[in-house]
Write a protein that holds these residues in place. Structure first.
Motif, PDB file in Angstrom:
ATOM      1  N   ILE A  13       0.839  -1.203   0.000  1.00  0.00           N
ATOM      2  CA  ILE A  13       0.000   0.000   0.000  1.00  0.00           C
ATOM      3  C   ILE A  13       0.873   1.252   0.000  1.00  0.00           C
ATOM      4  O   ILE A  13       0.603   2.216  -0.733  1.00  0.00           O
ATOM      5  N   GLY A  14       1.941   1.241   0.797  1.00  0.00           N
ATOM      6  CA  GLY A  14       2.831   2.395   0.855  1.00  0.00           C
ATOM      7  C   GLY A  14       3.499   2.687  -0.472  1.00  0.00           C
ATOM      8  O   GLY A  14       3.578   3.843  -0.906  1.00  0.00           O
ATOM      9  N   ASN A  15       3.961   1.628  -1.146  1.00  0.00           N
ATOM     10  CA  ASN A  15       4.577   1.809  -2.456  1.00  0.00           C
ATOM     11  C   ASN A  15       3.578   2.368  -3.467  1.00  0.00           C
ATOM     12  O   ASN A  15       3.899   3.241  -4.269  1.00  0.00           O
ATOM     13  N   GLY A  16       2.366   1.834  -3.405  1.00  0.00           N
ATOM     14  CA  GLY A  16       1.338   2.311  -4.314  1.00  0.00           C
ATOM     15  C   GLY A  16       0.974   3.759  -4.056  1.00  0.00           C
ATOM     16  O   GLY A  16       0.839   4.556  -4.990  1.00  0.00           O
ATOM     17  N   ALA A  17       0.832   4.124  -2.783  1.00  0.00           N
ATOM     18  CA  ALA A  17       0.484   5.499  -2.437  1.00  0.00           C
ATOM     19  C   ALA A  17       1.556   6.469  -2.925  1.00  0.00           C
ATOM     20  O   ALA A  17       1.237   7.571  -3.404  1.00  0.00           O
ATOM     21  N   GLU A  18       2.817   6.055  -2.814  1.00  0.00           N
ATOM     22  CA  GLU A  18       3.918   6.913  -3.279  1.00  0.00           C
ATOM     23  C   GLU A  18       3.831   7.124  -4.784  1.00  0.00           C
ATOM     24  O   GLU A  18       3.972   8.247  -5.282  1.00  0.00           O
ATOM     25  N   LEU A  19       3.568   6.061  -5.518  1.00  0.00           N
ATOM     26  CA  LEU A  19       3.464   6.149  -6.976  1.00  0.00           C
ATOM     27  C   LEU A  19       2.277   7.030  -7.378  1.00  0.00           C
ATOM     28  O   LEU A  19       2.379   7.878  -8.273  1.00  0.00           O
ATOM     29  N   LEU A  20       1.159   6.860  -6.713  1.00  0.00           N
ATOM     30  CA  LEU A  20      -0.026   7.646  -7.045  1.00  0.00           C
ATOM     31  C   LEU A  20       0.166   9.114  -6.681  1.00  0.00           C
ATOM     32  O   LEU A  20      -0.320  10.000  -7.378  1.00  0.00           O
ATOM     33  N   SER A  21       0.875   9.365  -5.596  1.00  0.00           N
ATOM     34  CA  SER A  21       1.154  10.739  -5.194  1.00  0.00           C
ATOM     35  C   SER A  21       1.989  11.456  -6.256  1.00  0.00           C
ATOM     36  O   SER A  21       1.714  12.610  -6.601  1.00  0.00           O
ATOM     37  N   VAL A  22       2.983  10.779  -6.775  1.00  0.00           N
ATOM     38  CA  VAL A  22       3.816  11.348  -7.846  1.00  0.00           C
ATOM     39  C   VAL A  22       2.962  11.663  -9.080  1.00  0.00           C
ATOM     40  O   VAL A  22       3.182  12.651  -9.776  1.00  0.00           O
ATOM     41  N   GLY A  23       1.949  10.826  -9.312  1.00  0.00           N
ATOM     42  CA  GLY A  23       1.059  11.046 -10.448  1.00  0.00           C
ATOM     43  C   GLY A  23       0.037  12.140 -10.223  1.00  0.00           C
ATOM     44  O   GLY A  23      -0.722  12.472 -11.139  1.00  0.00           O
ATOM     45  N   GLY A  24      -0.017  12.697  -9.012  1.00  0.00           N
ATOM     46  CA  GLY A  24      -0.942  13.780  -8.726  1.00  0.00           C
ATOM     47  C   GLY A  24      -2.338  13.332  -8.353  1.00  0.00           C
ATOM     48  O   GLY A  24      -3.280  14.135  -8.339  1.00  0.00           O
ATOM     49  N   VAL A  25      -2.492  12.058  -8.027  1.00  0.00           N
ATOM     50  CA  VAL A  25      -3.807  11.550  -7.619  1.00  0.00           C
ATOM     51  C   VAL A  25      -4.207  12.213  -6.304  1.00  0.00           C
ATOM     52  O   VAL A  25      -3.410  12.246  -5.359  1.00  0.00           O
ATOM     53  N   PRO A  26      -5.429  12.752  -6.210  1.00  0.00           N
ATOM     54  CA  PRO A  26      -5.818  13.535  -5.021  1.00  0.00           C
ATOM     55  C   PRO A  26      -5.809  12.756  -3.710  1.00  0.00           C
ATOM     56  O   PRO A  26      -5.519  13.323  -2.668  1.00  0.00           O
ATOM     57  N   SER A  27      -6.141  11.471  -3.747  1.00  0.00           N
ATOM     58  CA  SER A  27      -6.195  10.685  -2.503  1.00  0.00           C
ATOM     59  C   SER A  27      -5.367   9.407  -2.685  1.00  0.00           C
ATOM     60  O   SER A  27      -5.915   8.305  -2.767  1.00  0.00           O
TER      61      SER A  27
END
Length: 290
Positions: A13-27
């Motif tokens: 989950i942490g790895n995924g959240a980091e990747l999504l954050s870089v992509g600008g995903v709001p949550s």
């Protein structure tokens, strides 16, 4: 993210959240949890319980989960990836070609539900013009069992999802009609208690602020002509035809359109025009009486 050994649910989950954050995903953290839960066929609560107990995920699922993270990081809507959009008490099938229902619409449909419940008619009639996934119509039908609900949708791209959602819930008081909202349901003229619509209301030259909307929601469900109100005008005309005297119109709209819609509805002869704000304090809906 490695794929040759088990990885803990927490790290995944942490790895995924980091990747999504870089992509600008709001949550990013929430979406990472939901994607992992989707692949593991768990509820979000069950996933969190696995994380707390230190559970791991086998390598065979890493590639699949990473692929979903990459799609979401590219701003493909979460609901397109999972194929499911929650709405009030419902779980709706969605995908490319159908408008993904939004949380703010959950509060808009309440005005229609309240009006149906307040009706003295033994079997009040509600009509949803431009139903899309069926979110609004199915909510009215499931929450006001004594009502008869009609949902109108024109788009051939949306209709397979709409039909699937109507079939899934199998409600005897809900009818799906494939027709243009300006011409539909002539047999109901003057008998309907509530007409509700979440029409396309974005002006043609405007650019939606969310990439998910820009890139993936169907244009037919978004754009409402030069001033964004072309379909609103048609909804007003159709609703005046369908409703009985004293019937209720409920419209969802953009946060800067309340005054223009009030002027439009007043000119069309509507009474008791009122605006309503969403949970973020933005003008989101207008109600009126015939």
């Amino acid at each position: 993210m490695t794929a040759d050994h088990n990885i803990s649910v927490t790290d995944l989950i942490g790895n995924g959240a980091e990747l999504l954050s870089v992509g600008g995903v709001p949550s990013p953290a929430v979406d990472a949890e939901l994607l992992v839960a989707h692949v593991l066929e768990l509820s979000r609560g069950e996933l969190r319980a696995r994380a707390v107990t230190g559970a791991t995920v086998p390598p065979v699922l890493h590639t699949q989960i990473r692929a979903l993270f990459a799609r979401r990081a590219a701003r493909e809507p979460l609901q397109h990836i999972t194929g499911i959009a929650p709405f009030r008490s419902l779980e709706l099938r969605v995908g490319p070609g159908v408008f993904v229902p939004r949380p703010e619409t959950e509060t808009v449909v309440q005005f229609a539900i309240d009006a149906l419940n307040a009706s003295a008619t033994p079997e009040p009639i509600g009509v949803d013009l431009g139903t899309g996934s069926g979110a609004i119509a199915l909510s009215m039908a499931t929450e006001v069992i004594r009502s008869r609900i009609y949902a109108v949708e024109l788009s051939p791209e949306a209709m397979p999802y709409t039909a699937q959602n109507f079939h899934r819930y199998g409600l005897t008081n809900a009818t799906l009609v494939n027709a243009d909202l300006g011409e539909a349901l002539a047999e109901l003229d003057g008998t309907v208690d509530v007409v509700i619509s979440n029409p396309p209301y974005i002006p043609a030259a405007a650019i939606p602020r969310d990439l998910e909307v820009q890139l993936h929601d169907p244009a037919l469900a978004l754009y409402g002509g030069e001033d964004g109100l072309d379909v609103v005008r048609r909804v007003s005309t159709t609703a005046r035809r369908l409703l009985h005297q004293g019937g209720t119109l409920v419209l969802e709209h953009g946060e800067e359109q309340a005054s223009a819609i009030a002027a439009l509805l007043t000119a069309d002869g509507w009474n008791a025009v009122a605006h309503h704000r969403d949970l973020l304090g933005r003008d989101r809906a207008t109600t009126a009486l015939l």
